[in-house]
Write a protein that holds these residues in place. Sequence first.
Motif: not given
Length: 149
Positions: A67-96
């Motif tokens: 929990t709290g680990a971050r997945l950081v993607f490359p910085l991107r130039d967009t038509p409006v600004n620079k953006s960078q996707v950062i995802l935070a892990v909340w928990e493990e997915n269980g099979p269901c």
Amino acid sequence: LSGHDGDYIRTSSLERGAKMFNWRSWTCVAQEQMDEVGGILGVPVPLGISKENMRFFGIRNFSKLPTGARLVFPLRDTPVNKSQVILAVWEENGPCRGVGDPFAAHYERPELFAQFVKAAQGKRGVMGFVLSAGYVRVYDKVLVYPPVK
């Protein structure tokens, strides 16, 4: 609250269905772990059947990211600004059932439901929330950072 909120739902006085911050805005699996599950079951795990938003390659022990680990993607130039996707892990997915049923139906083999749930224990990836939105491309290199202390 959906029931996929781990310890939170058990330690809260909120009712199922109560409105709260969306801890589960994405879910991802590791291709290597889906290959393991498919090997156990004798059939491949098709893309999207486990309702993942993305599949990753090459991140060891992906389903055990803390929990709290971050997945950081490359910085991107967009038509409006620079953006960078950062995802935070909340928990493990269980099979269901929500994944086991479509998997069994895909192969028209009802017995695969229980087999999938058992084989996917500890291999169903993680879910989390978006810290920073932006654009993601297939085969982006992703950096994994540990939780901030």
